[in-house]
Design an enzyme around this catalytic site. Structure first.
Site, PDB file in Angstrom:
ATOM      1  N   ASP A  60       0.559  -1.140   0.339  1.00  0.00           N
ATOM      2  CA  ASP A  60      -0.068  -0.042  -0.103  1.00  0.00           C
ATOM      3  C   ASP A  60       0.852   1.126  -0.247  1.00  0.00           C
ATOM      4  OD1 ASP A  60      -1.809   1.456   0.372  1.00  0.00           O
ATOM      5  OD2 ASP A  60      -3.025   1.699   2.174  1.00  0.00           O
ATOM      6  N   PHE A  61       1.749   2.062  -1.106  1.00  0.00           N
ATOM      7  CA  PHE A  61       1.961   2.775  -1.357  1.00  0.00           C
ATOM      8  C   PHE A  61       1.783   3.783  -1.827  1.00  0.00           C
ATOM      9  CE2 PHE A  61       5.726  -0.451  -1.792  1.00  0.00           C
ATOM     10  CZ  PHE A  61       6.075  -0.626  -0.698  1.00  0.00           C
ATOM     11  N   LYS A  62       0.168   3.997  -2.112  1.00  0.00           N
ATOM     12  CA  LYS A  62      -0.302   4.958  -2.877  1.00  0.00           C
ATOM     13  C   LYS A  62       0.334   5.239  -3.967  1.00  0.00           C
ATOM     14  CE  LYS A  62      -3.745   5.330   1.534  1.00  0.00           C
ATOM     15  NZ  LYS A  62      -2.614   4.617   1.805  1.00  0.00           N
ATOM     16  N   ILE A  63       0.947   4.676  -5.051  1.00  0.00           N
ATOM     17  CA  ILE A  63       1.623   5.577  -5.299  1.00  0.00           C
ATOM     18  C   ILE A  63       1.082   6.471  -6.301  1.00  0.00           C
ATOM     19  CG2 ILE A  63       3.081   4.737  -7.681  1.00  0.00           C
ATOM     20  CD1 ILE A  63       3.103   1.804  -6.577  1.00  0.00           C
ATOM     21  N   ALA A  64       1.802   7.567  -5.929  1.00  0.00           N
ATOM     22  CA  ALA A  64       0.815   8.848  -7.127  1.00  0.00           C
ATOM     23  C   ALA A  64       2.389  10.119  -7.598  1.00  0.00           C
ATOM     24  CB  ALA A  64       0.713   9.764  -6.147  1.00  0.00           C
ATOM     25  N   PRO A 167     -10.644   0.371   3.359  1.00  0.00           N
ATOM     26  CA  PRO A 167     -10.392   0.004   4.759  1.00  0.00           C
ATOM     27  C   PRO A 167     -11.205   1.083   5.804  1.00  0.00           C
ATOM     28  CG  PRO A 167      -9.483   1.770   3.021  1.00  0.00           C
ATOM     29  CD  PRO A 167     -10.465   0.833   2.349  1.00  0.00           C
ATOM     30  N   ILE A 169     -12.245  -0.419   8.355  1.00  0.00           N
ATOM     31  CA  ILE A 169     -13.006  -0.982   9.688  1.00  0.00           C
ATOM     32  C   ILE A 169     -12.198  -0.990  11.458  1.00  0.00           C
ATOM     33  CG2 ILE A 169     -13.683  -3.144  10.537  1.00  0.00           C
ATOM     34  CD1 ILE A 169     -15.594  -1.548   7.971  1.00  0.00           C
TER      35      ILE A 169
END
Length: 212
Positions: A60-64, A167, A169
């Site tokens: 989960d590197f939230k590549i941007a 995500p 929760i």
């Protein structure tokens, strides 16, 4: 008939031993392990490979970034054992395509963030467009917020049978109602900060099954 919803363990811990211990304790109840920058920066990128021996890992590197840089980040993740990566849809079609190109080399998957659980301030006007782009490009799933079940329901109509990972929760107050629309729910602190992670994940599984 709606398929069973899987649980993804988000391991945002800083200690390698704790990460491996929790992952092994709950592995029978989860489908994937999700890692983010905290654990990778503190333990080294090798932690992806270690955890992947327990369950498939989502990086989960939230590549941007620009397409070239984004492709490098994706390649590092896949070369070190990740099964999937997460990319920010707002970075644009070119960036998502670059990450997809790398994923195909490793038979990996790409999940696209449509909205964050914490805020919709800047996503409100574009999240539907991001979801449509993910479908058009042939991505494998989207990330949608359990904190806003009505948005997950709306996004489900856009993406059809594509995977939806939710995500939020637990500690973030997300609603289990999203299991009606999601394929995976992502749970972190409610499990790894528990005195008894196995018992906590069992309770989550029970609650999910009651909604089936």
């Amino acid at each position: 008939m709606r398929k069973k919803v899987d649980i993804v363990l988000a391991l945002d811990v800083l200690e390698r031993d704790k990460a491996l211990k929790v992952a092994n304790e709950v592995k029978a109840y989860i489908s994937h392990i999700k890692v983010n920058y905290p654990i990778v920066l503190s333990c080294g990128v090798e932690i992806i490979g270690e955890l992947s021996k327990i369950k498939p890992v989502i990086a989960d590197f939230k590549i941007a970034d620009i397409p070239y840089t984004s492709s490098l980040i994706a390649r590092i993740a896949f070369e070190n054992g990740a099964k999937a990566v997460i990319v920010h849809g707002f970075a644009g079609r070119e960036t998502v395509e670059a990450v997809l190109d790398v994923a195909r080399e490793f038979d990996g998957e790409v999940y696209v963030v449509t909205e964050l659980t914490s805020s919709e301030e800047f996503f409100r006007e574009i999240s539907d467009k991001i979801a449509k782009m993910a479908v058009e490009l042939g991505c494998h799933g989207i990330i949608a917020p359990s904190t806003r079940p009505e948005r997950v329901k709306a996004l489900r109509r856009i993406v059809g049978d594509m995977k939806i990972l939710c995500p939020g929760i637990g500690a973030q107050g997300g609603s289990l109602e999203v299991v009606r629309y999601a394929t995976h729910i992502i749970v972190g602190r409610a499990i790894y900060n528990s005195e008894n992670p196995k018992k906590s994940v069992e309770e989550i599984c029970k609650k999910v099954s009651q909604l089936d």
